[in-house]
Design an enzyme around this catalytic site. Structure first.
Site, mmCIF file in Angstrom:
data_model
loop_
_atom_site.group_PDB
_atom_site.id
_atom_site.type_symbol
_atom_site.label_atom_id
_atom_site.label_comp_id
_atom_site.label_asym_id
_atom_site.label_seq_id
_atom_site.Cartn_x
_atom_site.Cartn_y
_atom_site.Cartn_z
ATOM 1 C CD GLU A 151 0.010 -5.571 7.506
ATOM 2 O OE1 GLU A 151 -0.485 -5.668 6.383
ATOM 3 O OE2 GLU A 151 -0.537 -4.975 8.456
ATOM 4 C CD GLU A 153 1.308 -0.431 9.485
ATOM 5 O OE1 GLU A 153 0.156 -0.499 9.011
ATOM 6 O OE2 GLU A 153 2.320 -0.811 8.867
ATOM 7 C CG ASP A 175 -1.869 1.126 1.309
ATOM 8 O OD1 ASP A 175 -2.140 1.741 0.267
ATOM 9 O OD2 ASP A 175 -2.319 1.446 2.426
ATOM 10 C CE1 TYR A 214 -4.318 1.124 10.141
ATOM 11 C CE2 TYR A 214 -3.471 -1.114 9.959
ATOM 12 C CZ TYR A 214 -3.277 0.250 9.869
ATOM 13 O OH TYR A 214 -2.056 0.759 9.527
ATOM 14 C CD1 TRP A 242 -1.144 3.378 8.035
ATOM 15 C CD2 TRP A 242 1.027 3.070 8.499
ATOM 16 N NE1 TRP A 242 -0.505 3.168 6.845
ATOM 17 C CE2 TRP A 242 0.833 2.980 7.108
ATOM 18 C CE3 TRP A 242 2.321 2.935 9.019
ATOM 19 C CZ2 TRP A 242 1.894 2.733 6.218
ATOM 20 C CZ3 TRP A 242 3.360 2.687 8.139
ATOM 21 C CH2 TRP A 242 3.128 2.585 6.767
HETATM 22 C C1 BDP Z 1 -1.214 -2.062 6.943
HETATM 23 C C2 BDP Z 1 0.032 -1.975 6.080
HETATM 24 C C3 BDP Z 1 0.299 -0.558 5.586
HETATM 25 C C4 BDP Z 1 -0.988 0.034 5.035
HETATM 26 C C5 BDP Z 1 -2.039 0.052 6.137
HETATM 27 C C6 BDP Z 1 -3.365 0.703 5.717
HETATM 28 O O1 BDP Z 1 1.159 -2.422 6.800
HETATM 29 O O2 BDP Z 1 1.307 -0.567 4.622
HETATM 30 O O3 BDP Z 1 -0.785 1.310 4.473
HETATM 31 O O4 BDP Z 1 -2.292 -1.280 6.468
HETATM 32 O O5 BDP Z 1 -4.265 -0.016 5.325
HETATM 33 O O6 BDP Z 1 -1.734 -3.310 6.983
HETATM 34 O O7 BDP Z 1 -3.461 1.927 5.754
#
Ligand code: BDP
Length: 626
Positions: free
Chosen positions: A432, A533, A190, A497, A578
């Site tokens: 990841e 993150e 990403d 997330y 993040w």
């Molecule tokens: C994580 C990845 C990162 C992505 C992020 C996202 O490590 O590179 O940019 O998700 O979804 O899983 O913003």
């Protein structure tokens, strides 16, 4: 008729033969020491405007473009081609770079090298039309010795052919069939696949009689005495030299003698000033090669005295508990793309300090060396990551073997290059990774595939520990990713997330899932945990009375809820948001305008509400969880 075909075939073979050239593979050890200037060493930075030509048919070699490109464009180095030309935004195929240069007459008789700090992803190099070498991999330097190709007192020409074609056998991986990303360009990661010479190209000279090839400094502490264990590798016939440690009013020198090109010594520094985020004290380590009382080569680097350790719940720096407050980042800026831009780097450190952060992870590839120097000087703790992002540890055996080879090459390159930075406290071997049997496949993985993935992935950890037994080693695990690999790590590092990609709109739900998951992981593995993150896309300037996804209020509440969870657990050792700033990525339905908007700063480095929130929470409480 048959005869005619035979002649055509013969001509084809001859022409292919004429153009087949031998390219040496770059040797990772050759990038161990960054080029410097002193009375024995010189360097010339070839940054500036280069000639540039697109080669979408890959016909340049056959047409001998290495002897000089015609009808070409101009391009700035460093910088990504995707940002400099509108028609090349999504272009990842072959391109040619060319630059003329002179070697100063005073360099005659020296060993002359070229160091290309980033040619993403695959590059071939010619000097004066002669094939020099090739390198595979993104965002890592490589170097070649040039003496046999150079002409003295005349202009020389360097030509570099580069492509960044996405492929399942590369790292990072692209063009994965069935990939959940569904993005364009089709990268299995990403961030935008910025291509070309993203960093500078440097010509440098080393004393031909013999020079220092590598210096490894491993610090230790005994009560108030700092210890620097130094290993020097050299080439040439010189047998002796000195290691001198300078700093904080002290100067300690020791003689060294080489056996089989290696020498080791241990320097004791009484009442040493240790390196830490609050007091980033540095010492200069100078290595000198001597012959018959005269100096032949000299190299100096800055390092620090500090040790890192871990137990079931904490990470310790010099025996004291630490907590990592900070960010995952990207090298990404308008017009420059992934190019090195010192003003942006300085600004990023300034802004990280402004928030009160004390650490960052070099997501998702090694950064320019300047970043680590700044981190050393400003007391930032760095998790240094390789380019092994979105790594697939399963699938077709041949492709898997290719990826494994490149991952190991990266580990050598990254550790050789960055091992002496006190700021680097952990290596991250992969972000990841997954153990899918088939590329892009969801669903369960068979026992056999898991076993193969485990033993191959373990090799990454073993190699890292072998190359550097002094630092912690982690990988970063994705949501719903394999958990059995956490056995291999020093710290459980997870990207989460919940409350964004799952239970959208419900921060409460998300943070409670995080809380119970952290407890489970810690109970099972008995290791400190870190959320490497967490965050949510936030459109700068979008607001709501009550937090709602994409608003600045939602981002503040999301970050607050996650930090509160961390604060309630004594085994959580770090929280990295993040992302530091919004960044460009491939186009997809979840990436408005081709941007990942999870930054607490915009791409232009303006603060969102969350940046102010972090400053309140972190700045006045440096290094603490609160
Ligand atoms: C994580 C990845 C990162 C992505 C992020 C996202 O490590 O590179 O940019 O998700 O979804 O899983 O913003």
């Amino acid at each position: 008729m048959k005869k005619k075909y035979a002649i055509i075939y013969l001509l084809l073979i001859i022409s292919l033969g004429l153009h087949s050239q031998k390219f040496k593979e770059a040797i990772p050890k050759d990038i161990a020491l960054v080029p410097i200037q002193n009375q024995f060493r010189n360097s010339i930075d070839l940054s500036g405007i280069w000639k540039f030509k697109v080669d979408s048919l890959n016909e340049g070699i056959q047409k001998e473009w290495y002897n000089g490109v015609t009808e070409c464009r101009q391009i700035a180095v460093p910088g990504s081609w995707n940002e400099q030309y509108t028609d090349l935004r999504d272009y990842l195929n072959w391109c040619w770079y060319e630059k003329d240069f002179y070697i100063p007459a005073s360099w005659q008789g020296e060993d002359i090298y070229i160091r290309i700090n980033d040619a993403t992803y695959f590059a071939k190099v010619w000097v004066n039309g002669k094939a020099v070498g090739q390198h595979e991999g993104c965002h890592v330097p490589f170097a070649f010795k040039l003496n046999e190709y150079l002409q003295w007192g005349k202009e020389n020409k360097i030509s570099i052919q580069v492509e960044n074609i996405q492929s399942p056998s590369r790292v990072p991986t692209g063009a994965v069939e069935g990939s959940s990303f569904g993005n364009y360009p089709n990268a299995n990661y990403d961030f935008f696949p910025y291509s070309g010479l993203n960093r500078n190209v440097v010509l440098y000279s080393l004393p031909a009689k013999g020079h220092i090839k590598d210096i490894t400094v491993r610090p230790d502490i005994n009560n108030t005495t700092g210890i620097l264990n130094v290993e020097v590798e050299k080439n040439g016939s010189i047998q002796s030299g000195k290691v001198i440690v300078k700093g904080h009013g002290q100067q300690i020198a020791k003689d060294i003698r080489f056996s089989n090109h290696y020498a080791t010594t241990s320097i004791q520094i009484p009442e040493a000033k240790l390196w830490s985020p609050d007091s980033p004290n540095l010492y200069e380590v100078e290595v000198v090669l001597e012959e018959k009382g005269a100096n032949v080569d000299k190299y100096s680097l800055k390092t620090g005295v500090r040790i890192v350790s871990v137990d079931e719940k904490h990470i310790y720096l010099n025996g004291e508990e630490i907590f990592l407050n900070g960010f995952g980042k990207h090298i990404d800026f308008p017009v420059i793309g992934r190019g090195t831009a010192d003003p942006v780097m300085v600004k990023d450190f300034e802004l990280m300090k402004w928030t009160g952060a004390n650490s960052f992870r070099t997501t998702h590839y090694p950064y320019d060396e300047g970043f680590y120097d700044m981190a050393d000087q400003h007391g930032f703790m760095v998790i240094a990551e390789t380019p092994s992002v979105g790594l697939i540890m399963g699938g077709d055996s041949l492709q898997l073997a290719e990826r494994q080879r490149v991952c190991k090459q990266y580990l050598h390159e990254v550790i050789y290059r960055d091992k002496n930075h006190p700021s680097v406290i952990m290596w991250c071997v992969a972000n990841e990774p997954n153990d899918k049997a088939q590329l892009g496949m969801a669903g369960p993985t068979s026992k056999a595939t898991k076993e193969r993935a485990y033993s191959l992935f373990k090799e990454h950890f073993d190699l890292t520990k072998e190359l550097d037994p002094t630092r912690l080693v982690i990988y970063v695990g994705p949501m719903m990713g394999p958990r059995y690999w956490f056995e291999l790590t020093d710290v459980i590092a997870i990207n989460r997330y919940w409350g964004w990609y799952t239970s959208p709109g419900s921060i409460e739900n998300g943070s409670s899932v995080l809380s119970s998951e952290l407890d489970r992981l810690h109970r099972k593995h008995k290791k400190p945990c870190m959320v490497t993150e967490f965050g949510c896309d936030t459109y700068a300037g979008m607001h709501a009375e009550e937090p709602e996804m994409f608003t600045e209020e939602y981002q503040v509440d999301f970050i607050k809820a996650y930090l509160d969870v961390a604060e309630s657990k004594d085994y959580v050792v770090g929280m990295h948001i993040w992302n530091f700033a919004d960044f460009k990525t491939s186009q997809s339905i979840i990436r408005l305008g081709g941007y990942n908007l999870k930054g607490v700063f915009t791409r232009e480095r303006k603060p969102k509400m969350a940046a102010h929130y972090l400053r309140e929470r972190w700045f006045n409480n440096k290094g603490n969880k609160k």
